[in-house]
Design an enzyme around this catalytic site. Structure first.
Site, short mmCIF file in Angstrom:
data_model
loop_
_atom_site.label_atom_id
_atom_site.label_comp_id
_atom_site.label_asym_id
_atom_site.label_seq_id
_atom_site.Cartn_x
_atom_site.Cartn_y
_atom_site.Cartn_z
CG HIS A 145 60.95 -9.40 10.68
ND1 HIS A 145 61.90 -10.40 10.62
CD2 HIS A 145 61.43 -8.47 11.55
CE1 HIS A 145 62.89 -10.11 11.44
NE2 HIS A 145 62.65 -8.93 12.01
CG HIS B 171 61.07 -3.95 12.71
ND1 HIS B 171 61.03 -4.40 14.02
CD2 HIS B 171 62.01 -4.70 12.10
CE1 HIS B 171 61.91 -5.37 14.17
NE2 HIS B 171 62.53 -5.58 13.03
CB VAL C 84 63.20 -13.28 13.82
CG1 VAL C 84 62.24 -14.33 13.26
CG2 VAL C 84 63.05 -13.18 15.33
CG ASP D 255 58.62 -6.40 18.17
OD1 ASP D 255 59.30 -6.51 17.14
OD2 ASP D 255 59.04 -6.73 19.30
CG ASN E 274 67.01 -4.82 11.47
OD1 ASN E 274 67.54 -3.76 11.14
ND2 ASN E 274 66.31 -4.95 12.58
P1 AMP Z 1 64.95 -8.26 14.00
O1 AMP Z 1 66.02 -7.77 14.91
O2 AMP Z 1 64.69 -7.32 12.87
O3 AMP Z 1 65.17 -9.68 13.56
O4 AMP Z 1 63.64 -8.20 14.87
C1 AMP Z 1 62.99 -9.29 15.42
C2 AMP Z 1 61.82 -8.76 16.21
O5 AMP Z 1 60.97 -9.85 16.51
C3 AMP Z 1 62.22 -8.10 17.53
O6 AMP Z 1 61.75 -6.75 17.55
C4 AMP Z 1 61.52 -8.97 18.57
O7 AMP Z 1 61.02 -8.23 19.66
C5 AMP Z 1 60.40 -9.60 17.77
N1 AMP Z 1 59.91 -10.88 18.26
C6 AMP Z 1 60.64 -11.98 18.58
N2 AMP Z 1 59.84 -12.98 18.98
C7 AMP Z 1 58.57 -12.51 18.91
C8 AMP Z 1 57.29 -13.06 19.20
N3 AMP Z 1 57.15 -14.30 19.65
N4 AMP Z 1 56.19 -12.28 19.02
C9 AMP Z 1 56.32 -11.02 18.58
N5 AMP Z 1 57.51 -10.44 18.28
C10 AMP Z 1 58.60 -11.16 18.45
#
Ligand code: AMP
Ligand code: ZN
Length: 113
Positions: free
Chosen positions: A100, A102, A96, A30, A87
């Site tokens: 995914h 975590h 995003v 992340d 999430n």
């Molecule tokens: P969520 O809130 O579950 O959608 O988490 C999205 C995660 O994606 C967050 O923890 C961000 O820090 C991570 N994220 C967003 N863009 C990138 C990226 N380009 N590379 C790695 N992690 C990312």
């Protein structure tokens, strides 16, 4: 999905620190880690949220947890402990919209908010 950041990461169009890859799954660090270890696991196939994985594709979930077991061990957090979470949609804070998982560890994480 041509405008999805995680599809672009899985395809190599956007760089990342890759942790794992096979034909179905991609994992990477992340960019804004919530702990010393913070890995994201995605299916290469695009699903916006957990809600959008059709029943015939659900075996991908167990496959991802199998990879998560392996990565937790490799990262040295399998015994100290880690959190895995997904999430889904607005109230969870999903930002995003490519499903995914975590995996966060490496320090005491405290109670869930
Ligand atoms: P969520 O809130 O579950 O959608 O988490 C999205 C995660 O994606 C967050 O923890 C961000 O820090 C991570 N994220 C967003 N863009 C990138 C990226 N380009 N590379 C790695 N992690 C990312
Ligand atoms: Zn995507």
């Amino acid at each position: 999905m041509s405008d999805c950041i995680f599809c672009k990461i899985a395809s190599g169009e956007i760089s990342c620190n890759k942790v794992y890859e096979d034909k179905d799954i991609f994992a990477f660090d992340d960019i804004n880690p919530k702990g010393p270890v913070h890995v994201l696991f995605i299916p290469k196939k695009h699903y916006a949220t957990l809600n959008d994985i059709p029943s015939q594709d659900l075996p991908i979930i167990s496959k991802i947890f199998g990879v998560a077991q392996k990565i937790a061990k490799e990262k040295g957090v399998d015994q100290t402990g880690y959190r895995t979470l997904i999430n889904t949609n607005r109230n969870s804070g999903q930002v995003v919209f490519h499903v995914h998982w975590h995996l966060i560890g490496g320090k005491p994480l405290g109670p869930m908010a």
